[in-house]
Design a protein around this motif. Structure first.
Motif, mmCIF file in Angstrom:
data_model
loop_
_atom_site.group_PDB
_atom_site.id
_atom_site.type_symbol
_atom_site.label_atom_id
_atom_site.label_comp_id
_atom_site.label_asym_id
_atom_site.label_seq_id
_atom_site.Cartn_x
_atom_site.Cartn_y
_atom_site.Cartn_z
ATOM 1 N N ALA A 133 -26.175 -20.355 -24.452
ATOM 2 C CA ALA A 133 -26.130 -19.659 -25.734
ATOM 3 C C ALA A 133 -25.700 -18.209 -25.605
ATOM 4 N N ARG A 134 -25.992 -17.577 -24.482
ATOM 5 C CA ARG A 134 -25.606 -16.185 -24.325
ATOM 6 C C ARG A 134 -24.099 -16.018 -24.430
ATOM 7 N N THR A 135 -23.339 -17.032 -24.007
ATOM 8 C CA THR A 135 -21.890 -16.960 -24.131
ATOM 9 C C THR A 135 -21.491 -16.889 -25.601
ATOM 10 N N LEU A 136 -22.269 -17.535 -26.464
ATOM 11 C CA LEU A 136 -21.991 -17.484 -27.896
ATOM 12 C C LEU A 136 -22.444 -16.164 -28.510
ATOM 13 N N LEU A 137 -23.385 -15.498 -27.849
ATOM 14 C CA LEU A 137 -23.970 -14.302 -28.444
ATOM 15 C C LEU A 137 -23.189 -13.054 -28.050
ATOM 16 N N THR A 138 -21.922 -13.072 -28.336
ATOM 17 C CA THR A 138 -21.084 -11.893 -28.216
ATOM 18 C C THR A 138 -20.559 -11.607 -29.608
ATOM 19 N N SER A 139 -20.323 -10.343 -29.893
ATOM 20 C CA SER A 139 -19.910 -10.002 -31.247
ATOM 21 C C SER A 139 -19.164 -8.683 -31.240
ATOM 22 N N THR A 140 -18.334 -8.504 -32.239
ATOM 23 C CA THR A 140 -17.777 -7.196 -32.494
ATOM 24 C C THR A 140 -18.908 -6.257 -32.916
ATOM 25 N N PRO A 141 -18.730 -4.948 -32.752
ATOM 26 C CA PRO A 141 -19.771 -4.018 -33.211
ATOM 27 C C PRO A 141 -20.042 -4.136 -34.707
ATOM 28 N N GLU A 142 -19.016 -4.490 -35.481
ATOM 29 C CA GLU A 142 -19.170 -4.565 -36.930
ATOM 30 C C GLU A 142 -19.864 -5.849 -37.387
ATOM 31 N N GLY A 143 -19.773 -6.909 -36.586
ATOM 32 C CA GLY A 143 -20.291 -8.212 -36.979
ATOM 33 C C GLY A 143 -21.597 -8.552 -36.288
ATOM 34 N N VAL A 144 -22.049 -9.784 -36.499
ATOM 35 C CA VAL A 144 -23.290 -10.272 -35.888
ATOM 36 C C VAL A 144 -23.107 -11.731 -35.508
ATOM 37 N N THR A 145 -23.672 -12.113 -34.365
ATOM 38 C CA THR A 145 -23.801 -13.532 -34.041
ATOM 39 C C THR A 145 -25.256 -13.820 -33.693
ATOM 40 N N ASP A 146 -25.671 -15.037 -33.993
ATOM 41 C CA ASP A 146 -27.037 -15.455 -33.701
ATOM 42 C C ASP A 146 -26.986 -16.921 -33.296
ATOM 43 N N TYR A 147 -27.999 -17.352 -32.567
ATOM 44 C CA TYR A 147 -28.134 -18.754 -32.169
ATOM 45 C C TYR A 147 -29.556 -19.175 -32.449
ATOM 46 N N ILE A 148 -29.720 -20.274 -33.164
ATOM 47 C CA ILE A 148 -31.064 -20.804 -33.384
ATOM 48 C C ILE A 148 -31.150 -22.230 -32.850
ATOM 49 N N ASP A 149 -32.253 -22.490 -32.180
ATOM 50 C CA ASP A 149 -32.509 -23.803 -31.588
ATOM 51 C C ASP A 149 -33.204 -24.642 -32.647
ATOM 52 N N ALA A 150 -32.440 -25.510 -33.330
ATOM 53 C CA ALA A 150 -32.990 -26.300 -34.433
ATOM 54 C C ALA A 150 -32.237 -27.619 -34.523
ATOM 55 N N ASP A 151 -32.876 -28.581 -35.176
ATOM 56 C CA ASP A 151 -32.357 -29.942 -35.272
ATOM 57 C C ASP A 151 -31.705 -30.151 -36.630
#
Length: 285
Positions: A133-151
């Motif tokens: 998930a950390r690979t997904l948690l990169t973002s531009t300074p202006e934007g946001v990314t998040d990862y939630i562990d859910a079904d």
């Protein structure tokens, strides 16, 4: 030889302040049974897979040779759909349910390339995806990314936790690419879609792909291939007819060209071959 699943995770310096740490329990990987995320990764040429995934993937590909084209077409559809929504529809929020393993041009990278202030929430409950998930948690300074562990079977939890990052009063693109095929009960799959779409406002979008067994798309081979899969890998999967898949889009307005083979949804190459994976983008009135 098994791939070391930690090789490609990024270090702390790669993560901007505009990301949230992965939520959920510790990842517990079962490498003795083939898993969809890893087999799919194998089919698209990734390296985050194990020998058992390769063996099952090769057997399915022998039974159903078009599967690699399906995997690539699905990934290419994601790129075209996100680009369309970000560049032409002004969408700045994406809820990507059933994320899968990170690869080249993930949703946030595509969206933030168009608009750096885009906000993306990824959702999955696959332990190996959580590891990465950390690979997904990169973002531009202006934007946001998040990862939630859910079904996906618990849309209420997805909506509740996504609201911590997304403004659900503003349009959101709800992305269900290759995920409803793991919800074996069609009525339940419809309920999941309805609940997710109900949580976002008018002007939001649903982006969908799903395998079909319809002969006009060359999908007959999906039936025996999925039977083999369900006996030898996890999670169990199903294909559906065009009509069943279309029912997930009830009440929404289809973006041209409608529900089609995902390779034929606004392709860059007009001669792209039809694959038995349907794709659509629809807007909530």
């Amino acid at each position: 030889m098994a791939t070391d699943v930690t090789d490609d995770t990024k270090g702390e310096d790669d993560v901007t302040d505009n990301t949230h740490p992965p939520t959920g329990g510790s990842a517990r990987l079962n490498t003795s049974v083939a898993h969809n995320a890893r087999v799919w990764n194998y089919w698209i040429g990734g390296k985050d897979n194990y020998e058992v995934d390769q063996q099952v993937g090769e057997h399915v590909a022998t039974m159903f040779p078009v599967i690699r084209e399906v995997a690539r077409a699905d990934r290419d559809f994601l790129g075209r759909a996100v680009t369309h929504l970000a560049a032409e529809r002004g969408v700045r929020q994406f809820l990507d349910v059933g994320t899968g393993l990170p690869t080249v041009d993930n949703t946030h990278e595509i969206a933030q390339r168009v608009s750096p202030d885009s906000r993306i929430v990824y959702v999955d409950n696959d332990p190996i995806v959580l590891v990465h998930a950390r690979t997904l948690l990169t973002s531009t300074p202006e934007g946001v990314t998040d990862y939630i562990d859910a079904d996906v079977h618990d849309p209420a939890a997805i909506v509740e936790r996504a609201a911590g990052t997304l403004d659900l009063g503003q349009p959101v693109a709800v992305m269900l690419l290759g995920i409803l095929n793991f919800v074996l009960d069609t009525d339940k799959a419809r309920e999941i879609v309805r609940e997710l779409v109900a949580a976002v406002p008018s002007g939001s979008f649903l982006v969908l792909t799903h395998p079909t067994f319809d002969a006009e798309y060359g999908g007959e081979g999906n039936i025996p291939a999925m039977e083999f899969w369900n006996e030898n890998a996890v999670p169990p999967i199903t294909a559906r007819s065009h009509a069943e898949i279309a029912s997930f889009l009830d009440g929404l307005e289809l973006v041209e060209p409608g529900l089609v083979s995902c390779s034929r949804w606004r392709p860059e190459d007009g001669s792209a071959a039809v694959v038995p994976q349907l794709g659509a983008v629809a807007v909530k009135p």
